[in-house]
Design a protein around this motif. Structure first.
Motif, mmCIF file in Angstrom:
data_model
loop_
_atom_site.group_PDB
_atom_site.id
_atom_site.type_symbol
_atom_site.label_atom_id
_atom_site.label_comp_id
_atom_site.label_asym_id
_atom_site.label_seq_id
_atom_site.Cartn_x
_atom_site.Cartn_y
_atom_site.Cartn_z
ATOM 1 N N ALA A 1 0.565 -0.925 0.187
ATOM 2 C CA ALA A 1 -0.246 -0.148 0.262
ATOM 3 C C ALA A 1 0.710 1.405 0.583
ATOM 4 C CB ALA A 1 -1.115 -0.211 1.499
ATOM 5 N N VAL A 2 -0.224 1.921 -1.048
ATOM 6 C CA VAL A 2 1.091 3.265 -0.479
ATOM 7 C C VAL A 2 -0.008 4.847 0.099
ATOM 8 C CG1 VAL A 2 1.603 5.383 -1.460
ATOM 9 C CG2 VAL A 2 2.483 3.574 -2.593
ATOM 10 N N ILE A 3 1.080 5.294 1.165
ATOM 11 C CA ILE A 3 -0.213 5.982 2.515
ATOM 12 C C ILE A 3 0.441 6.911 2.933
ATOM 13 C CG2 ILE A 3 -0.178 6.103 5.127
ATOM 14 C CD1 ILE A 3 -2.166 4.041 3.392
ATOM 15 N N LYS A 4 -0.367 8.529 2.153
ATOM 16 C CA LYS A 4 0.162 9.675 2.913
ATOM 17 C C LYS A 4 0.269 10.619 3.964
ATOM 18 C CE LYS A 4 0.456 14.162 0.282
ATOM 19 N NZ LYS A 4 0.121 14.738 -0.695
ATOM 20 N N GLY A 5 0.771 10.975 4.832
ATOM 21 C CA GLY A 5 0.885 11.551 5.587
ATOM 22 C C GLY A 5 0.067 11.072 7.080
ATOM 23 N N GLY A 6 0.446 9.105 6.789
ATOM 24 C CA GLY A 6 -0.494 8.385 7.827
ATOM 25 C C GLY A 6 -1.604 7.632 8.052
ATOM 26 N N ARG A 7 -2.267 8.761 7.075
ATOM 27 C CA ARG A 7 -3.604 8.782 7.289
ATOM 28 C C ARG A 7 -4.835 8.341 5.791
ATOM 29 N NH1 ARG A 7 -6.383 9.843 12.713
ATOM 30 N NH2 ARG A 7 -4.040 10.306 13.604
ATOM 31 N N GLU A 8 -4.016 8.706 4.440
ATOM 32 C CA GLU A 8 -4.787 8.632 3.242
ATOM 33 C C GLU A 8 -4.329 7.923 2.767
ATOM 34 O OE1 GLU A 8 -5.088 11.677 -0.497
ATOM 35 O OE2 GLU A 8 -3.576 12.204 0.917
ATOM 36 N N ILE A 9 -4.998 6.611 2.233
ATOM 37 C CA ILE A 9 -4.497 5.502 1.405
ATOM 38 C C ILE A 9 -4.677 5.932 -0.053
ATOM 39 C CG2 ILE A 9 -5.386 3.014 0.713
ATOM 40 C CD1 ILE A 9 -6.812 3.229 3.411
ATOM 41 N N LEU A 10 -2.877 5.660 -0.681
ATOM 42 C CA LEU A 10 -2.970 6.564 -2.343
ATOM 43 C C LEU A 10 -3.759 4.862 -2.732
ATOM 44 C CD1 LEU A 10 -0.105 8.808 -2.083
ATOM 45 C CD2 LEU A 10 -2.548 9.280 -1.818
ATOM 46 N N SER A 11 -3.409 3.709 -2.149
ATOM 47 C CA SER A 11 -3.477 2.608 -2.875
ATOM 48 C C SER A 11 -3.563 1.769 -1.687
ATOM 49 C CB SER A 11 -2.225 2.419 -4.131
ATOM 50 O OG SER A 11 -1.459 1.981 -3.672
ATOM 51 N N SER A 12 -3.548 0.858 -1.870
ATOM 52 C CA SER A 12 -3.895 -0.598 -1.335
ATOM 53 C C SER A 12 -4.419 -2.252 -2.336
ATOM 54 C CB SER A 12 -4.732 -0.936 -0.690
ATOM 55 O OG SER A 12 -4.690 -1.922 1.067
#
Ligand code: KG4
Ligand code: ZN
Length: 347
Positions: free
Chosen positions: A30-41
């Motif tokens: 997965a790619v996560i932005k700022g610990g809270r936003e899922i960019l992909s999973s």
């Protein structure tokens, strides 16, 4: 040397982290932005390959991870709309789980961190399950109570404002998910047991007597092995006597005995601690009966319930990215000697 780079790594609030999970039969990235936003999973599973063996076969799982890990990672990067050079770190599950399976993810993450010259963040799978809550409520901050209901652990935990854990109690023997899997086998249901018990229980009634679920004087110590034994004894007695019985009723009765106590104790922890938020994590939190029960009980007591969607309760890498971000912010970086661990402490 990679280890010489570690002190030079800068920590960013909006860090874009790749997370990798391979502790059991799901290969996830997965790619996560700022610990809270899922960019992909991305989640690829070898579940079907294990069905005929009645449970996860470690060697089959490891081989499946080896084939799937690049695909899962490449898909996650592509679907996030980024390239490898945009990554600020790589988070990876180092334990708890199957050693051979974990080693695939750990080795892959090490290679990426080394070649991209970015931080390598080791993540506990258990803490990852609980961190899924941060992904579904972006404003969530401790203090709160967490109920951990997974295949390997069952616990009621106070998460304090500094994110530290105080474990109020846990299981003395089997974990709740493990008991679902074992009872499923007794009832002749296929792996994975949990969802199959839930399905069967929908057709049954809670009429088969089950033992008391607390050890000793109660508190927060659970015991699930007695419940499993009670189901085995009930089924064997009926079969030996040649009597008809309803498997669906056994499933429904087992399910409520196993889960009512978890909801009750989680709410009790909220009352006792004065914390007004309850989060839930782990594969068993995907169970519809438990989800409805917690939703109702929390509404009755005006407790805010943070219940991740089912896909974030069962194994995934997004939750590893959420926990990885907390560790990244604390600069809990590893060098390339990182190894897999079959067990890790809850705290
Ligand atoms: O949390 P998890 O990934 O295990 C560990 O990390 O230890 O969850 C796997 C467990 C299995 O025991 C599985 O049977 C159970 O979660 N599970 C369920 C359901 N879906 C998964 N149990 C009850 N009802 C479900 N719907
Ligand atoms: Zn898990």
């Amino acid at each position: 040397m990679y280890s010489d780079l570690i002190p030079t790594f800068r920590v960013k609030n909006d860090a874009v982290l790749l997370a990798i999970e391979s502790s059991c039969d799901e290969t996830a990235a997965a790619v996560i932005k700022g610990g809270r936003e899922i960019l992909s999973s991305e989640i690829l599973s070898s579940c079907k390959e294990h069905i005929r063996f009645g449970g996860v076969v470690p060697e089959i799982a490891s081989r499946a991870h080896t084939s799937a890990i690049s695909i899962a990672t490449e898909n996650a990067i592509r679907k996030a709309g980024i390239t490898l050079s945009d990554l600020d770190g790589v988070c990876v599950t180092y334990g708890a789980g199957l050693l051979g399976a974990l080693l695939v993810g750990v080795s892959y993450a090490k290679t990426l961190a080394y070649s991209l010259k970015i931080p390598l963040v080791p993540v506990s799978h258990i803490r990852g399950h609980l961190a899924a809550a941060y992904l579904c409520d972006k404003t969530l901050e401790p203090p709160f109570v967490s109920l951990l209901a997974s295949g390997g652990h069952t616990a009621v935990i106070l998460v304090d404002p500094d994110y530290s854990f105080r474990v109020l109690g846990g299981t003395m023997d089997d974990a709740v998910g493990e008991s679902f899997d074992k009872v499923a086998r007794v009832l002749g249901l296929e792996y994975p047991g949990g969802p199959n018990i839930e399905r069967l229980a929908r057709e049954g009634k809670n009429v088969v007597p089950m033992p008391k679920m607390l050890k000793g004087n109660g508190g927060y110590s659970f015991s699930y092995s007695g419940l499993k034994t009670a189901v085995i004894n009930y089924v064997h007695k009926k079969e030996q006597a040649g009597e008809e019985y309803s498997k669906a009723d056994v499933a429904a009765s087992f399910q409520s005995a196993a889960l009512d106590i978890l909801a009750e104790k989680a709410l009790e922890a909220c009352e006792e601690s004065g914390y007004r938020i309850l989060t839930v994590g782990g594969g068993v939190a995907a169970n519809g009966y438990l989800r409805e029960l917690l939703t109702k009980k929390c509404a009755d007591k005006s407790i805010k319930l943070v219940l991740p969607p089912k896909i974030l309760c069962t194994d995934n890498a997004a939750m590893i990215g959420a926990e990885g971000y907390l560790q990244y912010k604390k600069r809990n970086f590893s060098d390339l000697s990182l190894n897999a661990q079959a067990r890790v402490d809850l705290g």
